[in-house]
Design a protein around this motif. Sequence first.
Motif, PDB file in Angstrom:
ATOM      1  N   LEU A   5      34.323   8.755  26.514  1.00 39.17           N
ATOM      2  CA  LEU A   5      34.683  10.178  26.509  1.00 39.17           C
ATOM      3  C   LEU A   5      34.089  10.892  27.716  1.00 39.17           C
ATOM      4  N   ALA A   6      32.863  10.518  28.080  1.00 39.44           N
ATOM      5  CA  ALA A   6      32.207  11.124  29.248  1.00 39.44           C
ATOM      6  C   ALA A   6      32.965  10.791  30.526  1.00 39.44           C
ATOM      7  N   PHE A   7      33.415   9.530  30.660  1.00 44.79           N
ATOM      8  CA  PHE A   7      34.190   9.157  31.839  1.00 44.79           C
ATOM      9  C   PHE A   7      35.493   9.944  31.884  1.00 44.79           C
ATOM     10  N   GLY A   8      36.149  10.051  30.747  1.00 45.72           N
ATOM     11  CA  GLY A   8      37.403  10.806  30.684  1.00 45.72           C
ATOM     12  C   GLY A   8      37.216  12.260  31.068  1.00 45.72           C
ATOM     13  N   LYS A   9      36.127  12.848  30.609  1.00 46.65           N
ATOM     14  CA  LYS A   9      35.846  14.248  30.940  1.00 46.65           C
ATOM     15  C   LYS A   9      35.589  14.407  32.439  1.00 46.65           C
ATOM     16  N   ALA A  10      34.829  13.473  33.017  1.00 44.46           N
ATOM     17  CA  ALA A  10      34.544  13.520  34.456  1.00 44.46           C
ATOM     18  C   ALA A  10      35.824  13.335  35.261  1.00 44.46           C
ATOM     19  N   LEU A  11      36.642  12.369  34.871  1.00 45.61           N
ATOM     20  CA  LEU A  11      37.905  12.110  35.559  1.00 45.61           C
ATOM     21  C   LEU A  11      38.806  13.344  35.513  1.00 45.61           C
ATOM     22  N   ARG A  12      38.934  13.940  34.338  1.00 46.76           N
ATOM     23  CA  ARG A  12      39.773  15.131  34.175  1.00 46.76           C
ATOM     24  C   ARG A  12      39.255  16.296  35.013  1.00 46.76           C
ATOM     25  N   GLN A  13      37.935  16.499  34.990  1.00 40.51           N
ATOM     26  CA  GLN A  13      37.365  17.619  35.739  1.00 40.51           C
ATOM     27  C   GLN A  13      37.624  17.477  37.235  1.00 40.51           C
ATOM     28  N   ILE A  14      37.396  16.282  37.773  1.00 43.93           N
ATOM     29  CA  ILE A  14      37.610  16.076  39.205  1.00 43.93           C
ATOM     30  C   ILE A  14      39.093  16.178  39.536  1.00 43.93           C
ATOM     31  N   ARG A  15      39.948  15.579  38.695  1.00 38.66           N
ATOM     32  CA  ARG A  15      41.391  15.635  38.934  1.00 38.66           C
ATOM     33  C   ARG A  15      41.877  17.078  38.987  1.00 38.66           C
ATOM     34  N   LYS A  16      41.451  17.874  38.020  1.00 37.67           N
ATOM     35  CA  LYS A  16      41.882  19.278  37.987  1.00 37.67           C
ATOM     36  C   LYS A  16      41.302  20.072  39.149  1.00 37.67           C
ATOM     37  N   ALA A  17      40.049  19.785  39.510  1.00 39.34           N
ATOM     38  CA  ALA A  17      39.429  20.476  40.647  1.00 39.34           C
ATOM     39  C   ALA A  17      40.177  20.170  41.945  1.00 39.34           C
ATOM     40  N   ARG A  18      40.774  18.996  42.013  1.00 36.98           N
ATOM     41  CA  ARG A  18      41.563  18.605  43.175  1.00 36.98           C
ATOM     42  C   ARG A  18      43.002  19.120  43.095  1.00 36.98           C
ATOM     43  N   GLU A  26      50.631   8.088  40.257  1.00 38.89           N
ATOM     44  CA  GLU A  26      51.732   7.121  40.294  1.00 38.89           C
ATOM     45  C   GLU A  26      52.204   6.918  41.718  1.00 38.89           C
ATOM     46  N   PRO A  27      52.730   5.782  42.100  1.00 37.47           N
ATOM     47  CA  PRO A  27      53.110   4.660  41.256  1.00 37.47           C
ATOM     48  C   PRO A  27      51.989   3.666  40.983  1.00 37.47           C
ATOM     49  N   GLY A  28      50.865   3.784  41.654  1.00 32.69           N
ATOM     50  CA  GLY A  28      49.791   2.801  41.485  1.00 32.69           C
ATOM     51  C   GLY A  28      49.159   2.806  40.108  1.00 32.69           C
ATOM     52  N   VAL A  29      49.027   3.975  39.516  1.00 32.66           N
ATOM     53  CA  VAL A  29      48.417   4.109  38.196  1.00 32.66           C
ATOM     54  C   VAL A  29      49.324   5.021  37.381  1.00 32.66           C
ATOM     55  N   VAL A  30      49.799   4.536  36.252  1.00 34.58           N
ATOM     56  CA  VAL A  30      50.756   5.320  35.474  1.00 34.58           C
ATOM     57  C   VAL A  30      50.069   6.439  34.700  1.00 34.58           C
ATOM     58  N   ARG A  31      50.823   7.508  34.488  1.00 37.14           N
ATOM     59  CA  ARG A  31      50.314   8.705  33.822  1.00 37.14           C
ATOM     60  C   ARG A  31      49.736   8.398  32.440  1.00 37.14           C
ATOM     61  N   THR A  32      50.381   7.512  31.685  1.00 36.31           N
ATOM     62  CA  THR A  32      49.893   7.220  30.337  1.00 36.31           C
ATOM     63  C   THR A  32      48.512   6.569  30.357  1.00 36.31           C
ATOM     64  N   TYR A  33      48.228   5.776  31.391  1.00 27.77           N
ATOM     65  CA  TYR A  33      46.907   5.159  31.526  1.00 27.77           C
ATOM     66  C   TYR A  33      45.856   6.224  31.852  1.00 27.77           C
ATOM     67  N   ALA A  53      38.574   6.717  42.149  1.00 27.01           N
ATOM     68  CA  ALA A  53      37.754   7.585  42.995  1.00 27.01           C
ATOM     69  C   ALA A  53      38.425   7.794  44.352  1.00 27.01           C
ATOM     70  N   ALA A  54      38.964   6.722  44.926  1.00 25.69           N
ATOM     71  CA  ALA A  54      39.642   6.839  46.218  1.00 25.69           C
ATOM     72  C   ALA A  54      40.862   7.747  46.105  1.00 25.69           C
ATOM     73  N   LEU A  55      41.619   7.615  45.032  1.00 23.44           N
ATOM     74  CA  LEU A  55      42.791   8.471  44.831  1.00 23.44           C
ATOM     75  C   LEU A  55      42.391   9.938  44.657  1.00 23.44           C
ATOM     76  N   LEU A  56      41.200  10.156  44.091  1.00 20.85           N
ATOM     77  CA  LEU A  56      40.682  11.516  43.905  1.00 20.85           C
ATOM     78  C   LEU A  56      39.970  12.036  45.155  1.00 20.85           C
ATOM     79  N   ASN A  57      39.787  11.151  46.126  1.00 20.17           N
ATOM     80  CA  ASN A  57      39.079  11.488  47.368  1.00 20.17           C
ATOM     81  C   ASN A  57      37.621  11.882  47.106  1.00 20.17           C
ATOM     82  N   VAL A  58      36.975  11.112  46.219  1.00 22.80           N
ATOM     83  CA  VAL A  58      35.536  11.238  45.965  1.00 22.80           C
ATOM     84  C   VAL A  58      34.947   9.834  45.960  1.00 22.80           C
ATOM     85  N   SER A  59      33.649   9.734  46.044  1.00 26.26           N
ATOM     86  CA  SER A  59      33.022   8.420  45.967  1.00 26.26           C
ATOM     87  C   SER A  59      32.981   7.957  44.510  1.00 26.26           C
TER      88      SER A  59
END
Length: 92
Positions: A5-18, A26-33, A53-59
Motif C-alpha cells: 500500500l505504501a508503494f502504491g501511495k508513493a507511485l500515485r503521488q509521484i505520478r500525479k505530481a508529474r 502504456e504501451p510498456g506498462v498497462v494501465r490495469t497493472y 521510476a525512469a518513466l516517472l523521471n525520478v530515481s
Amino acid sequence: MDVKLAFGKALRQIRKARGMTQEAFEPGVVRTYISALERGIHSPTLERIVELAALLNVSSAALLTLTAFYEQDSQDSASFLNELCEDVCNWI
C-alpha cells in the motif's frame, strides 16, 4: 502501513505530481497493472521499480524512499530523512 500500500501511495503521488495518467505508462506498462500497484494488489520486481521510476523521471531511490516514509507512517519528514542520511553515511 503495509509496504504494498505504501508503494502504491508513493507511485500515485509521484505520478500525479508529474501530471501523468495511468495510461501514460502504456504501451510498456498497462494501465490495469499501474492501477493494481497503486491499490496495493501487486508488488513490483526490482527491475519494474527501476523502469517505473525512469518513466516517472525520478530515481528509484526517490520512489523507494517515499515508499519507506509511508510504510513507517512517518509524520516528520525531516526526522525521517535525517535518520536515512545517517544510515546511508555509515555505509559509504
